[in-house]
Design a protein around this motif. Sequence first.
Motif, PDB file in Angstrom:
ATOM      1  N   THR A 111       0.830  -1.213   0.000  1.00 24.46           N
ATOM      2  CA  THR A 111       0.000   0.000   0.000  1.00 24.46           C
ATOM      3  C   THR A 111       0.856   1.251   0.000  1.00 24.46           C
ATOM      4  O   THR A 111       2.011   1.238   0.423  1.00 24.46           O
ATOM      5  CB  THR A 111      -0.914   0.058   1.239  1.00 24.46           C
ATOM      6  OG1 THR A 111      -0.074   0.059   2.378  1.00 24.46           O
ATOM      7  CG2 THR A 111      -1.872  -1.100   1.298  1.00 24.46           C
ATOM      8  N   ILE A 112       0.279   2.306  -0.495  1.00 26.20           N
ATOM      9  CA  ILE A 112       0.921   3.622  -0.466  1.00 26.20           C
ATOM     10  C   ILE A 112      -0.188   4.664  -0.390  1.00 26.20           C
ATOM     11  O   ILE A 112      -1.316   4.410  -0.851  1.00 26.20           O
ATOM     12  CB  ILE A 112       1.823   3.821  -1.710  1.00 26.20           C
ATOM     13  CG1 ILE A 112       2.675   5.091  -1.570  1.00 26.20           C
ATOM     14  CG2 ILE A 112       1.010   3.859  -2.993  1.00 26.20           C
ATOM     15  CD1 ILE A 112       3.807   5.173  -2.583  1.00 26.20           C
ATOM     16  N   GLU A 113       0.135   5.800   0.234  1.00 32.34           N
ATOM     17  CA  GLU A 113      -0.890   6.816   0.379  1.00 32.34           C
ATOM     18  C   GLU A 113      -0.709   7.913  -0.661  1.00 32.34           C
ATOM     19  O   GLU A 113       0.400   8.344  -0.944  1.00 32.34           O
ATOM     20  CB  GLU A 113      -0.793   7.432   1.770  1.00 32.34           C
ATOM     21  CG  GLU A 113      -2.050   8.174   2.159  1.00 32.34           C
ATOM     22  CD  GLU A 113      -1.996   8.602   3.615  1.00 32.34           C
ATOM     23  OE1 GLU A 113      -2.665   7.964   4.436  1.00 32.34           O
ATOM     24  OE2 GLU A 113      -1.250   9.544   3.910  1.00 32.34           O
ATOM     25  N   LEU A 114      -1.832   8.322  -1.237  1.00 34.91           N
ATOM     26  CA  LEU A 114      -1.810   9.329  -2.287  1.00 34.91           C
ATOM     27  C   LEU A 114      -2.582  10.544  -1.792  1.00 34.91           C
ATOM     28  O   LEU A 114      -3.763  10.443  -1.452  1.00 34.91           O
ATOM     29  CB  LEU A 114      -2.509   8.724  -3.514  1.00 34.91           C
ATOM     30  CG  LEU A 114      -2.173   9.229  -4.890  1.00 34.91           C
ATOM     31  CD1 LEU A 114      -0.693   9.120  -5.164  1.00 34.91           C
ATOM     32  CD2 LEU A 114      -2.941   8.406  -5.928  1.00 34.91           C
ATOM     33  N   ASP A 115      -1.901  11.690  -1.742  1.00 36.05           N
ATOM     34  CA  ASP A 115      -2.551  12.921  -1.317  1.00 36.05           C
ATOM     35  C   ASP A 115      -3.118  13.604  -2.568  1.00 36.05           C
ATOM     36  O   ASP A 115      -2.389  13.879  -3.520  1.00 36.05           O
ATOM     37  CB  ASP A 115      -1.484  13.798  -0.634  1.00 36.05           C
ATOM     38  CG  ASP A 115      -2.052  15.113  -0.134  1.00 36.05           C
ATOM     39  OD1 ASP A 115      -1.763  15.465   1.005  1.00 36.05           O
ATOM     40  OD2 ASP A 115      -2.775  15.791  -0.898  1.00 36.05           O
ATOM     41  N   LEU A 116      -4.413  13.872  -2.563  1.00 31.99           N
ATOM     42  CA  LEU A 116      -5.043  14.387  -3.785  1.00 31.99           C
ATOM     43  C   LEU A 116      -4.521  15.780  -4.165  1.00 31.99           C
ATOM     44  O   LEU A 116      -4.455  16.115  -5.349  1.00 31.99           O
ATOM     45  CB  LEU A 116      -6.566  14.397  -3.638  1.00 31.99           C
ATOM     46  CG  LEU A 116      -7.186  12.997  -3.698  1.00 31.99           C
ATOM     47  CD1 LEU A 116      -8.677  13.060  -3.378  1.00 31.99           C
ATOM     48  CD2 LEU A 116      -6.960  12.326  -5.042  1.00 31.99           C
ATOM     49  N   ASP A 117      -4.107  16.573  -3.166  1.00 33.41           N
ATOM     50  CA  ASP A 117      -3.500  17.876  -3.487  1.00 33.41           C
ATOM     51  C   ASP A 117      -2.186  17.684  -4.223  1.00 33.41           C
ATOM     52  O   ASP A 117      -1.860  18.397  -5.163  1.00 33.41           O
ATOM     53  CB  ASP A 117      -3.237  18.689  -2.205  1.00 33.41           C
ATOM     54  CG  ASP A 117      -4.535  19.234  -1.622  1.00 33.41           C
ATOM     55  OD1 ASP A 117      -5.484  19.415  -2.414  1.00 33.41           O
ATOM     56  OD2 ASP A 117      -4.589  19.446  -0.394  1.00 33.41           O
ATOM     57  N   PHE A 118      -1.424  16.701  -3.734  1.00 38.58           N
ATOM     58  CA  PHE A 118      -0.140  16.420  -4.379  1.00 38.58           C
ATOM     59  C   PHE A 118      -0.354  15.931  -5.814  1.00 38.58           C
ATOM     60  O   PHE A 118       0.390  16.290  -6.729  1.00 38.58           O
ATOM     61  CB  PHE A 118       0.649  15.388  -3.562  1.00 38.58           C
ATOM     62  CG  PHE A 118       2.002  15.094  -4.131  1.00 38.58           C
ATOM     63  CD1 PHE A 118       3.010  16.052  -4.100  1.00 38.58           C
ATOM     64  CD2 PHE A 118       2.275  13.863  -4.716  1.00 38.58           C
ATOM     65  CE1 PHE A 118       4.263  15.791  -4.643  1.00 38.58           C
ATOM     66  CE2 PHE A 118       3.528  13.596  -5.264  1.00 38.58           C
ATOM     67  CZ  PHE A 118       4.518  14.562  -5.222  1.00 38.58           C
TER      68      PHE A 118
END
Lengths: 556, 508
Positions: free
Chosen positions: A287-294
């Motif tokens: 898993t990895i986290e994705l920041d929508l702003d990024f």
Amino acid sequence: MPTIELDLKDLEKLARKKIPHTRPALDDLVMLVKGEVDALQGSALRLDLKDTNRPDLLSAEGIARELRARLGTEKGIPAYKTIKGKNEITIEKTVEKARPFIACGIARNIKITEPVLTQFIQLQEKIGTTFGRRRKETGIGLYDWDKMTPPLKYLGVKPAAVKFAPLSFETPMTLKEILEKHPKGMEFAHLVQDKEYYPLLVDAAGEVCSFPPIINSNHTGKVTSDTKNIFVEVTGHQWKTVNTALNVMLMALADRGAGIETLTVHFPRTPAYPKKSMVTPTFETETIELDLDFVRTWSGLHWTPKHVLALLEKSRMKGTLHGNKVHVTYPAYRQDVLHAVDVIEDLLISSGFNEIPLHYPALSVAGKENAHHQIERMVRDACTGMGMQEIMTFTLTSREKQETHMNMEPQHLVEIANPKSMNHHVLRARLIPEMLAFLAQNKNAAYPQRVFEIGRTIELNAAYENGVREHKKVCLALTKDACNYTEIKTHFETLAKLLQWNVHYHAHDTPYFIPGRSVELRAGNCEGVMGEIHPRILEKFGLEKPVVLVEMEVGE
Amino acid sequence: MPETTLSDIEKSLLRHVYTQRTEQLLETAAHESKMNVDSVRRASAWLEEKDLISVREERKTKWHLTLLGKSELEKGGLIELRLLRALQPLKGAGTLADVSKALAADASESNAALGIAKRNAWITLSKKENQVLLQETGLGENALKGVYAPQQALERVARQEDLSSSEEGTANDLSKRGLIEKIETTQRFLSITTTGFKAAEQLTNSNQKEINVLDAQTLKTRAWKNTPFKKYNLADPVPTLFAGKRQPYIQFLEHIHQYLLVKGFKEMKDPLVTTEFYNFDVLFQPQNHPARQWTDTYQLKEPATGKLPGRKIVQAIKNAHETGGKAPSKGWGYKWNEGIAQRLMPVAHGTAHSARTLTEGIEIPGKYFTIARVYRPDVLDATHLIEFNQLDGFIAGKDLSFRDLLGTLKEFAVEIAHAEKIKFLPDYYPFTEPSVQLNALHPELGWIELGGAGMFRPEIMENLGINAQAIAWGLGIDRLAMFKLGINDIRYLFAEDLNWLRAQPLGV
């Protein structure tokens, strides 16, 4: 860049979608897997794959797996089931230093044709070469399981302790002999040569199965289109890498209809190993986290969260939304995912690079060039103004030209350690030899010849960064039936006057000029030489008319 | 004056050469002036010594078939073609033993044929039960239909036809194989010099009642009052003057250099030699990456290692590789070796200079470029250079995104390559993510690959302490230069042919 061969009809069957057999439609399709058509003949395709960190794309099965999602026949993480098996393999402490890890699986009830077998062997080879860094990190072995007697043992043995017949040989050899005589042994000897114990895979009947990652045995290590159950092992230095390679290989076998059966790997009790035992294969996810702003910052696109989730599914991943963040799950074979940007690239590919609206950055900043350009332009103007033709020669050349032909002692040359040709194995320290070689090439062009070159030279000098010093130099040369010092000095003085150089001349013999007919020049910090090339040097270069020339530094 | 010092044959020849518009082959001059060839030879040598005519020697080479080449043709063509033909009855696959037998060739010949066929990608080789197995790939089909350049060249040499310059590489290969050989002859061309031109005018006018040359003497004596001027003969030839000119490729590069300055780009430092640190490590290229292999880049023997920047930066790059460092990244997860980073090499790509610039500190926003000399191990031939120039650069800014990269690339494609259409293809570079390949539809070359680009990875930017995005690219400009210069042989960028250089027009 790995290159693989595949058949478009076979790919079509695996992708469950019509695949264009002509370019440029095919080009547009393969770009979804970062592929580039190298050659296409009927349905036979040779494909360059640009991403060296995607072992899963190194076969028709893997490319089809990716395309099924990108083209919409499937979505999300590819599903692979395993059958729980009872077989076991034990790693012994003796192999820890040589090549500590082995992971394996069995592909049951497979019906393979010759072309499919070719794909498997290609995948095995390509993973070893690219992802496995020429088998250093991982190497894969395929075996006929029905010829093996479980349980298996992976251990280290002394180089001359065991004998077996390696693939394509009838006579048994020791491991040491294999490294000396077998073509694969010689190719990969450096991987184990310095170890005290060499890795070995043996079965319960005491039969040697292979000498990983060098060569399989002739008895068990031969897979043909008659093989029903294939045993796959991967050895290497990192548990994760080994498992990635194993998963990729087994998924390809599963795509061709095999059932995948697990084995239990028992580890020795030393700190190098994570646990007592593990079951392989596990078609894990990470898993990895994705920041929508990024995502917005990096891509410049304002996708809705829902659209991001859909693009993830097209990229063989899966996401769940938590506020402004997306938790992304992806198959563990995607070892290329190091950072969120790696996921963003997949989203952009799924979205289509050529569909993205362009944006032009508007920054108001001023341009600036390096200082040497201005002086270079002035020198060039002066020389062309005198009617001389500019030339450009290579900076890579030979010691023979730079020193031997020039009657110079070996000194100061920056040398290449791995040249492809002895014509290009040093970087030039002076322009004159290259100028003489140029003139020698042009004995059939009309005389008089007046040419110049402005170029870089480089020589050893411990006082400078990296132990080398670069110069920008200009070389002016004249040649015709009879030419003399007066003529070259006329040219040089004209140049010096235009550039406002205050030149000091003093008589000095240089080995490639006629004694008593050469001078040293100095203008500020710049040095140079001028004179008449010695007839002996002219002969070495094959020149038939006299040459007068000057070489002068114009900056660093 | 000349007439008193010139012999009769010199005078005849000088008059004849004077009347020619262009240079003339010595034998033709003899024929047309009805002089004896030996006299012309003698007279031309004397006149050349007096600087009245110039004699240009041209070594003409002609290819001839060797005995080996002849026998190869009699056997039905080049051995690699015969090898392909031998595979046909075997349905495209056979063992080396079968094929050698069908070729009736010895081991070294069939090995050579195998090598060539492999290089042409006509066949693939595999080992099976101690036998070498040949498998046809299908790519040899055209060759068998008669479109195989070496075979065509061999046949043309057999027919004594001249080969074009684009066939030179092929001819050299054939010559290396001992199938054809070069025979050189020397031809002499005569033309008038500036002094010869004046001498000939006086020679032809000495007894005439017309003024040919208006000189100071004529003005002083006012002889022009009573004597008519001779009219121009428009067909009269004049001597050739070679203009001083810039090297065409340099002129092309200078043009691009100026374009980038105008666009607001700053030029980066571009040393010829770098540590691997800047060429690879700063760019997040793992030390076991296949592109760092011995065969893909040059390394230096002397000096072998160089200096790294300060500890802090070295540590930051080490962290980036091992754990991702300050960036939220896994890193490559291996033990980074400082010794490898210290190794020296000739710069392999222009991005090495971007890496150095990023490390030494940049302005934000900032635009940077280099037209860098880069080196790749290869064998120099008509399609490969071992050193060439690459246009590299990047733009750094806080709000830059992938869309800005694509826009910038389009601008380059249109303004530098005059592209009519462009296409972006997903690509891979260890130092950019996303990575993209730029293809451009050139009005005359068709679709060409213009370069690679991407956004510098956060592992690079964050570990160097740069709080911004950077969009970066490397464009291969040599292909465009070749088009502008109208050349097919890439070696002409560094042309060593003075006649060609002199003949190039301006305005590239």
